[in-house]
Design an enzyme around this catalytic site. Structure first.
Site, PDB file in Angstrom:
ATOM      1  N   HIS A 225       0.833  -1.203   0.000  1.00  0.00           N
ATOM      2  CA  HIS A 225       0.000   0.000   0.000  1.00  0.00           C
ATOM      3  C   HIS A 225       0.869   1.255   0.000  1.00  0.00           C
ATOM      4  O   HIS A 225       0.966   1.970   0.993  1.00  0.00           O
ATOM      5  CB  HIS A 225      -0.962   0.001   1.189  1.00  0.00           C
ATOM      6  CG  HIS A 225      -2.085  -0.973   1.025  1.00  0.00           C
ATOM      7  ND1 HIS A 225      -2.121  -2.187   1.681  1.00  0.00           N
ATOM      8  CD2 HIS A 225      -3.189  -0.929   0.245  1.00  0.00           C
ATOM      9  CE1 HIS A 225      -3.219  -2.839   1.333  1.00  0.00           C
ATOM     10  NE2 HIS A 225      -3.889  -2.109   0.460  1.00  0.00           N
ATOM     11  N   HIS A 229       1.347   1.542  -5.849  1.00  0.00           N
ATOM     12  CA  HIS A 229       0.011   0.930  -5.963  1.00  0.00           C
ATOM     13  C   HIS A 229      -1.001   1.993  -6.398  1.00  0.00           C
ATOM     14  O   HIS A 229      -1.829   1.751  -7.279  1.00  0.00           O
ATOM     15  CB  HIS A 229      -0.396   0.307  -4.621  1.00  0.00           C
ATOM     16  CG  HIS A 229      -1.855  -0.030  -4.516  1.00  0.00           C
ATOM     17  ND1 HIS A 229      -2.487  -0.954  -5.340  1.00  0.00           N
ATOM     18  CD2 HIS A 229      -2.842   0.462  -3.704  1.00  0.00           C
ATOM     19  CE1 HIS A 229      -3.773  -1.036  -5.028  1.00  0.00           C
ATOM     20  NE2 HIS A 229      -4.010  -0.174  -4.042  1.00  0.00           N
ATOM     21  N   ASP A 266      -5.899   5.148  -1.179  1.00  0.00           N
ATOM     22  CA  ASP A 266      -5.251   4.479  -0.040  1.00  0.00           C
ATOM     23  C   ASP A 266      -4.328   5.441   0.706  1.00  0.00           C
ATOM     24  O   ASP A 266      -3.361   5.002   1.368  1.00  0.00           O
ATOM     25  CB  ASP A 266      -4.428   3.264  -0.520  1.00  0.00           C
ATOM     26  CG  ASP A 266      -5.274   2.004  -0.648  1.00  0.00           C
ATOM     27  OD1 ASP A 266      -6.253   1.871   0.106  1.00  0.00           O
ATOM     28  OD2 ASP A 266      -4.965   1.164  -1.522  1.00  0.00           O
TER      29      ASP A 266
HETATM   30 ZN   LIG Z   1      -5.828   0.122  -2.982  1.00  0.00          ZN
END
Ligand SMILES: [Zn+2]
Length: 502
Positions: A225, A229, A266
Site C-alpha cells: 500500500h 500501488h 489508499d
Molecule cells: Zn488500494
C-alpha cells in the site's frame, strides 16, 4: 452537481482543546510516532500531521475529526510500535505495562537552529513530506544515485506515457524511470491529457504541490500500500475511463473525480488492515466507529490535502464540498468488506439492463465499480506484473501477522506465514473476490480489454495452482494450458483498448 448517494457522516462532533486548535498538523499515520511515541502528552502540540486545517475555518470537518485527539489517553493504553519493514520492536515507555502504539519512527528531532521560516514550512507538512522537502531546503541531493540520469530517464518515462492506455503498462519500470515519482508524473500527465487543468482553471503550481503531497503521504515502507500501488490503480482507472461505454458518457467532472479518487484511495495507509486497528483500539477505529476505518481515513486525508493545497479554492464553496463528498463516496466503495453490496447492485442493474449513463447517479455508480476493479486488478495483469504485486501484498499481510504474533494478538486471516502461501492466498482472492467482480464488469463492458483481463486472470490462477501442485510434489508443467489471453494488439501483446469489438 447532482449528488444522490448516501453520504457518510462524521461520527464525532465535540469541542477541540485549545492546544490542538493552535496547530495545523492533525491526524495522520505518518505523524503518529510523535503522537503515540511521545512519553509526555504535552508533546502532542509539537507533532506534524498530514491532515491539516486552517484554524480560521473552525467549521471545517477536520476540526471535528480533531476532536478525536481528546481520547489520546487511550492511545497510550494499546500501542504497537511499528519499527520498519524489516521488523517490529516493542518499545516500553517507562514502567507502563502496555504496548506502545506507533506507525512510524521519527527519524530526526527538530533542529533548534532551523530558521523560523523553515520551521513554519515544516509544520505545514506531514512527517514524510518534511523528510523529502527538507533535503530540498538544505540542497542535499536525493539519496538515490540514479538522479544523475534524470534527463535520460525523463525521456524514457515520456516514451512510456505514450502507451499509458496499455494494459501491459509496467508501473514498476515507470516508477524507476521517474525516480520514484510515478504517481505525480502519471496523474499530472492524465490531468493534462484530459484538459482538466484548463477546464477547471486549475493552478498548475497548486496541482503539482497537491500531487507531491499525495505521493509523499503514501508510506514508501509499505510493501504494497504505497504510492506505486496508487499509480497503478490510477493507470488502470484510465484504461477503464477509455472504455467506449464510459468514454462517450462521462463528463469532465466524472473524469476528474475518477482520477483523484484513484490517486488518493489508499492515502496514508498504515500497512495494516482494519481488524488490526480495531483490536489495538486505534483512535481512528474509535473515530469511525469501526466502519470503513481505513477508507474514511483515506478520504479525509485527501480532503485535508485538497484544502491545504487550495486546488479548488477558486471554485464556489458548494462545488468544492460536492467534489469532496463524491470523492468520499468513490473511496468508500473500495472497502472490500462491502464488495457483495456493490456487486449485487451491479448485477441487478445488468440483469434489468437499466443502467443509464445519461443519469449522473448511474455514472457515479459505474465510477465506483470502475475504481473497485482498478483497486483489485492485479490478478488481471500479465503474469510478470501480477506476480510482483502478489508477493508485495503477501509480504504486507505476513508482516502484520508477525506483529500480531509478537504481541500475542489473534493472527488475522491470511496473515499467518506458517498457515498460508502466496499461491493459496491468491487463488482464494481470485476465486471469491476478483472473478465475480470482473465477470460482471465484462458483462457491463464487453470489450477486448475485459477479455484480456479475464484471460490473464485465468492464466495467473492456473500458474499459482501449478506452483502449489509442484510444492505438493505433483508438478504440473501444463499449468498455463487451457487458458488463453487475447493478443493485446495485432502483433503480439498490446491490445488497442477502447476500440470497438469486431
Ligand atoms: Zn488500494
Amino acid at each position: 452537481m447532482e449528488v444522490c448517494y448516501q453520504l457518510p457522516v462524521l461520527p464525532l462532533d465535540r469541542p477541540v482543546p485549545k492546544h490542538v486548535l493552535s496547530r495545523r498538523g492533525a491526524i495522520s499515520f505518518s505523524s503518529s510516532s510523535s503522537l503515540f511515541g511521545a512519553p509526555d502528552p504535552r508533546q502532542l502540540s509539537q507533532r506534524r500531521g498530514a491532515i491539516s486545517y486552517d484554524s480560521s475555518d473552525q467549521t471545517a470537518l477536520y476540526i471535528r475529526m480533531l476532536g478525536a485527539c481528546v481520547i489520546f489517553k487511550q492511545l497510550f493504553s494499546r500501542d504497537v510500535r511499528v519499527r520498519s519493514r524489516a521488523g517490529f520492536e516493542p518499545e516500553r515507555r517507562g514502567s507502563h505495562p502496555y504496548l506502545c502504539v506507533d506507525f512510524r519512527i521519527l527519524h530526526s528531532k527538530p533542529d533548534p537552529t532551523a530558521s523560523t521560516s523553515s520551521r513554519r514550512v515544516r509544520r505545514l507538512l506531514s512527517f514524510q513530506r518534511y523528510l523529502s522537502s527538507s533535503r530540498l531546503f538544505r540542497g542535499v541531493p536525493p539519496r538515490n544515485p540514479l538522479h544523475i540520469l534524470d534527463d535520460d530517464y525523463t525521456g524514457q518515462a515520456k516514451c512510456m506515457l505514450e502507451k499509458i492506455g496499455s494494459w501491459n503498462f509496467n508501473i514498476f519500470l515507470f516508477d524507476r524511470l521517474t525516480n520514484g515519482n510515478s504517481l505525480v508524473t502519471l496523474t499530472f500527465h492524465l490531468f493534462n491529457h484530459y484538459g482538466l487543468i484548463e477546464l477547471f482553471r486549475l493552478d498548475m503550481v497548486k496541482l503539482r504541490r497537491f500531487l507531491v503531497m499525495i505521493q509523499e503521504d503514501y508510506h514508501s515502507r509499505n510493501p504494497y500500500h504505497n504510492a506505486v500501488h496508487a499509480a497503478d490503480v490510477t493507470q488502470a482507472m484510465y484504461c477503464y475511463l477509455q472504455e467506449p461505454k464510459l468514454s462517450k458518457s462521462l463528463t469532465s467532472c466524472d473524469i476528474l473525480l475518477g482520477l483523484l479518487a484513484a490517486a488518493t484511495h489508499d492515502l496514508d495507509h498504515p500497512g495494516v488492515n482494519e481488524p488490526f486497528l480495531i483490536k489495538t483500539n486505534h483512535y481512528l477505529a474509535a473515530l469511525y466507529k469501526n466502519t470503513s476505518v481505513l477508507e474514511n481515513h483515506h478520504w479525509r486525508s485527501a480532503v485535508g490535502l485538497l484544502r491545504e493545497s487550495g486546488l479548488f479554492s477558486h471554485l464556489p464553496a458548494e462545488d468544492g464540498l460536492n467534489m469532496e463528498r463524491q470523492l468520499g463516496s468513490l473511496i468508500l466503495a473500495t472497502d472490500i468488506s462491502r464488495q457483495n453490496e456493490y456487486l449485487s447492485k451491479f448485477r441487478e442493474h445488468l440483469d434489468n439492463e437499466d443502467l443509464c449513463l445519461a443519469n449522473a447517479c448511474h455514472r457515479h455508480f459505474v465510477l465506483q465499480m470502475a475504481l473497485k476493479c482498478a483497486d483489485i486488478c492485479n490478478p488481471c495483469r500479465p503474469w510478470e506484473l501480477s506476480k510482483q504485486w502478489s508477493e508485495k501484498v503477501t509480504e504486507e499481510f505476513f508482516h502484520q501477522g508477525d506483529i500480531e504474533k509478537r504481541y500475542k494478538l489473534e493472527v488475522s486471516p491470511l496473515c499467518d506465514s506458517q498457515a498460508n502461501t502466496i499461491g493459496n492466498i491468491q487463488i482464494g482472492f481470485m476465486t471469491y473476490v476478483v472473478e465475480p467482480l470482473f465477470a460482471e464488469w465484462a458483462r457491463f463492458s464487453d470489450t477486448r480489454l475485459s477479455r484480456t483481463m479475464l484471460g490473464h486472470l485465468g492464466l495467473n490462477k492456473a500458474s499459482w495452482s501449478g506452483m502449489l501442485q509442484e510444492l505438493a510434489g505433483g508438478a504440473d508443467d501444463g499449468a498455463q494450458e487451457g487458458a488463453e489471453v487475447p493478443a493485446e494488439d495485432g502483433n503480439s501483446k498490446a491490445l488497442p483498448q477502447g476500440s470497438k469489438e469486431s
